[in-house]
Design a protein around this motif. Structure first.
Motif, mmCIF file in Angstrom:
data_model
loop_
_atom_site.group_PDB
_atom_site.id
_atom_site.type_symbol
_atom_site.label_atom_id
_atom_site.label_comp_id
_atom_site.label_asym_id
_atom_site.label_seq_id
_atom_site.Cartn_x
_atom_site.Cartn_y
_atom_site.Cartn_z
ATOM 1 N N ARG A 86 0.809 -1.225 0.000
ATOM 2 C CA ARG A 86 0.000 0.000 0.000
ATOM 3 C C ARG A 86 0.839 1.271 0.000
ATOM 4 O O ARG A 86 0.292 2.372 0.093
ATOM 5 N N GLU A 91 3.098 2.737 -2.372
ATOM 6 C CA GLU A 91 3.145 3.592 -3.557
ATOM 7 C C GLU A 91 1.837 4.335 -3.794
ATOM 8 O O GLU A 91 1.832 5.492 -4.203
ATOM 9 N N ARG A 92 0.747 3.701 -3.515
ATOM 10 C CA ARG A 92 -0.562 4.296 -3.818
ATOM 11 C C ARG A 92 -1.092 5.163 -2.678
ATOM 12 O O ARG A 92 -1.775 6.150 -2.916
ATOM 13 N N GLU A 93 -0.757 4.780 -1.411
ATOM 14 C CA GLU A 93 -1.409 5.438 -0.282
ATOM 15 C C GLU A 93 -0.470 5.921 0.826
ATOM 16 O O GLU A 93 -0.940 6.473 1.817
ATOM 17 N N SER A 94 0.831 5.701 0.698
ATOM 18 C CA SER A 94 1.796 6.045 1.756
ATOM 19 C C SER A 94 1.446 5.358 3.077
ATOM 20 O O SER A 94 1.562 5.944 4.149
#
Length: 205
Positions: A99, A101-104
């Motif tokens: 999670r 790359e998309r959501e930190s």
């Protein structure tokens, strides 16, 4: 003030709800949304000082690490989410965290080298709740920077004094070493760090 959801929520519901432009910060503690105390000037200055010092050490030692501007730690399997004051991430392993790359969002202990919490009035969260969750995730090092000596006596002794606690994961359990005054902070992640507790605490003055 933005109203928190009235019932226990999942982590994904919390992330979807989180107000992007709010002046407040929130965490999820076992399904309950908690509005975090607003950092004081000293709290913010100490966190900023540590970020600057650790970034220097990362560059000087060519450590494959970085300090993100924002990050949420999601301890599995709990419905919780924490925003640490400082986190040092491992550049080599962060790509394996599904999670990031998309959501930190961090879900694996191997993604982090070090987590730092600067103690505020909600000190029990740092010394108990988060410590247990970070330990269970396998985060190798955890600092609790208690510059006002707010923690309970069972954690920092009696009489209570400003204390810098370094927790190191050994055989799956945290072992703590505590530093005060002119003590040099000894860190397994940053063995050449040349910083005393006094220097850290004075950064907030």
């Amino acid at each position: 003030m933005i109203q928190a959801l009235p019932k226990p929520v999942t982590f994904d519901e919390f992330i979807a709800w989180y107000p992007q432009k709010s002046e407040h910060h929130y965490e999820l503690h076992n399904g309950v949304i908690i509005e975090m105390p607003k950092p004081t000037g000293k709290h913010s200055r100490i966190a900023g000082f540590l970020i600057a010092e650790l970034n220097f050490e990362i560059r000087r030692s060519s450590l494959n690490s970085f300090i993100p501007k924002e990050c949420v730690i999601k301890p599995i399997p709990y419905e919780s989410g924490y925003e640490p004051d400082v986190i040092v991430l491992n550049s080599k392993t962060i790509g394996d965290d599904p999670r990031w790359e998309r959501e930190s969002i961090i879900t694996q202990g191997s993604s982090a080298r070090l987590v730092i919490e600067v103690v505020s009035t909600n000190w029990s969260d740092d010394y108990a709740l988060k410590l247990e969750d970070y330990e269970a995730m396998g985060i190798p090092e955890y600092w609790i920077v208690d510059y006002l000596g707010l923690g309970g006596r069972r954690y920092i002794g009696n009489p209570k004094r400003p204390t810098f606690s370094v927790y190191q994961l050994i055989d799956g359990e945290y072992q703590v070493t505590q530093f005060r005054g002119d003590d040099r902070v000894v860190s397994p992640t940053f063995p050449d760090l040349n910083l005393t507790v006094q220097q850290v605490f004075q950064a907030g003055e």
